[in-house]
Design a protein around this motif. Sequence first.
Motif, PDB file in Angstrom:
ATOM      1  N   HIS A  80       2.945  14.112 -68.077  1.00 64.97           N
ATOM      2  CA  HIS A  80       3.468  13.774 -66.755  1.00 64.97           C
ATOM      3  C   HIS A  80       2.313  13.439 -65.820  1.00 64.97           C
ATOM      4  CE1 HIS A  80       5.833  14.143 -63.048  1.00 64.97           C
ATOM      5  NE2 HIS A  80       6.862  13.863 -63.836  1.00 64.97           N
ATOM      6  N   GLY A  81       2.524  12.470 -64.967  1.00 63.51           N
ATOM      7  CA  GLY A  81       1.477  11.987 -64.076  1.00 63.51           C
ATOM      8  C   GLY A  81       0.806  13.058 -63.245  1.00 63.51           C
ATOM      9  N   HIS A  82       1.565  14.089 -62.803  1.00 61.10           N
ATOM     10  CA  HIS A  82       0.952  15.126 -61.963  1.00 61.10           C
ATOM     11  C   HIS A  82      -0.108  15.939 -62.716  1.00 61.10           C
ATOM     12  CE1 HIS A  82       4.180  17.540 -63.838  1.00 61.10           C
ATOM     13  NE2 HIS A  82       3.377  18.560 -63.642  1.00 61.10           N
ATOM     14  N   ALA A  83      -0.057  15.947 -64.043  1.00 63.33           N
ATOM     15  CA  ALA A  83      -1.043  16.698 -64.825  1.00 63.33           C
ATOM     16  C   ALA A  83      -2.326  15.897 -65.049  1.00 63.33           C
ATOM     17  CB  ALA A  83      -0.443  17.102 -66.167  1.00 63.33           C
ATOM     18  N   LEU A  84      -2.299  14.597 -64.729  1.00 62.68           N
ATOM     19  CA  LEU A  84      -3.478  13.754 -64.944  1.00 62.68           C
ATOM     20  C   LEU A  84      -4.548  13.934 -63.882  1.00 62.68           C
ATOM     21  CD1 LEU A  84      -1.868  10.494 -66.240  1.00 62.68           C
ATOM     22  CD2 LEU A  84      -3.336  12.056 -67.490  1.00 62.68           C
ATOM     23  N   THR A  85      -4.184  14.529 -62.762  1.00 62.53           N
ATOM     24  CA  THR A  85      -5.196  14.802 -61.745  1.00 62.53           C
ATOM     25  C   THR A  85      -5.771  16.192 -61.938  1.00 62.53           C
ATOM     26  OG1 THR A  85      -3.494  15.591 -60.230  1.00 62.53           O
ATOM     27  CG2 THR A  85      -4.135  13.261 -60.060  1.00 62.53           C
ATOM     28  N   GLY A  86      -5.226  16.922 -62.872  1.00 67.70           N
ATOM     29  CA  GLY A  86      -5.674  18.281 -63.143  1.00 67.70           C
ATOM     30  C   GLY A  86      -6.188  18.420 -64.558  1.00 67.70           C
ATOM     31  N   PRO A  87      -5.556  19.298 -65.329  1.00 68.03           N
ATOM     32  CA  PRO A  87      -6.105  19.678 -66.630  1.00 68.03           C
ATOM     33  C   PRO A  87      -6.161  18.558 -67.668  1.00 68.03           C
ATOM     34  CG  PRO A  87      -3.920  20.605 -66.346  1.00 68.03           C
ATOM     35  CD  PRO A  87      -4.311  20.006 -65.029  1.00 68.03           C
ATOM     36  N   TRP A  88      -5.354  17.525 -67.530  1.00 68.63           N
ATOM     37  CA  TRP A  88      -5.332  16.468 -68.536  1.00 68.63           C
ATOM     38  C   TRP A  88      -5.963  15.165 -68.054  1.00 68.63           C
ATOM     39  CZ3 TRP A  88      -4.779  18.582 -72.936  1.00 68.63           C
ATOM     40  CH2 TRP A  88      -3.930  19.676 -73.115  1.00 68.63           C
ATOM     41  N   LYS A  89      -6.790  15.206 -67.022  1.00 64.47           N
ATOM     42  CA  LYS A  89      -7.374  13.970 -66.486  1.00 64.47           C
ATOM     43  C   LYS A  89      -8.256  13.251 -67.500  1.00 64.47           C
ATOM     44  CE  LYS A  89     -11.063  16.373 -64.048  1.00 64.47           C
ATOM     45  NZ  LYS A  89     -11.569  16.717 -62.726  1.00 64.47           N
ATOM     46  N   ALA A  90      -8.826  13.954 -68.454  1.00 65.38           N
ATOM     47  CA  ALA A  90      -9.682  13.327 -69.465  1.00 65.38           C
ATOM     48  C   ALA A  90      -8.904  12.383 -70.382  1.00 65.38           C
ATOM     49  CB  ALA A  90     -10.388  14.394 -70.290  1.00 65.38           C
ATOM     50  N   VAL A  91      -7.584  12.520 -70.442  1.00 64.77           N
ATOM     51  CA  VAL A  91      -6.762  11.654 -71.286  1.00 64.77           C
ATOM     52  C   VAL A  91      -6.925  10.198 -70.859  1.00 64.77           C
ATOM     53  CG1 VAL A  91      -4.376  11.052 -71.891  1.00 64.77           C
ATOM     54  CG2 VAL A  91      -5.097  13.442 -71.879  1.00 64.77           C
ATOM     55  N   LYS A  92      -7.051   9.970 -69.558  1.00 62.18           N
ATOM     56  CA  LYS A  92      -7.157   8.594 -69.046  1.00 62.18           C
ATOM     57  C   LYS A  92      -8.377   7.860 -69.589  1.00 62.18           C
ATOM     58  CE  LYS A  92      -6.819   9.857 -64.689  1.00 62.18           C
ATOM     59  NZ  LYS A  92      -6.740   9.813 -63.228  1.00 62.18           N
TER      60      LYS A  92
END
Length: 186
Positions: A80-92
Amino acid sequence: MGIVDRWGLRAWLRAPGSLSKRLASTGVRYEVQVLRQTVAPLRPQERAALGLPARGLTVVREVLLRVDGVPLVWARSAVHGHALTGPWKAVKGLGSRPLGHLLYDDPRIHRSELQPRRVTRHGATHRQMRQQWLEATGTEAPALMQWSRNSVFTRHGKQLRVMEMFVPDVALRDPGPLRRKARQRK
């Protein structure tokens, strides 16, 4: 799961740890071919697994995992997009690096139990896989490519779902030891 036993896929569907490392150990050259990384709607199974509402931005990454040039796994991850600014931002910024490097190098990440399942031949996931497979390889996806495993990774309360669909011929490769190493508790 009778047909899975016949193919010998059971070991791959239930193998703990990094699929990337297991696949890489079966050949000389391991590679991740990124087919698509985009914002897309969550599929019902993804929404249910992640406990998310029907709306919201979701980043989806779809890849082929190849060993010595042979495609063996089609995988789709969704966060989910809200997790990309936090713990999963490295996925980008993963690019063609394996997602497994991110998931297994951080002891704060926990994985749910693996859930093997047969993918519906006429469902959206199977159609997407077949279309991308044809575009990436120039050949049709194997007719019996129907088995997947699903799991959810959690870090700081935010979740990422991974679905991996296996070529039946992967069963001809040895997935290596299937026992988990016991974690020492302090």
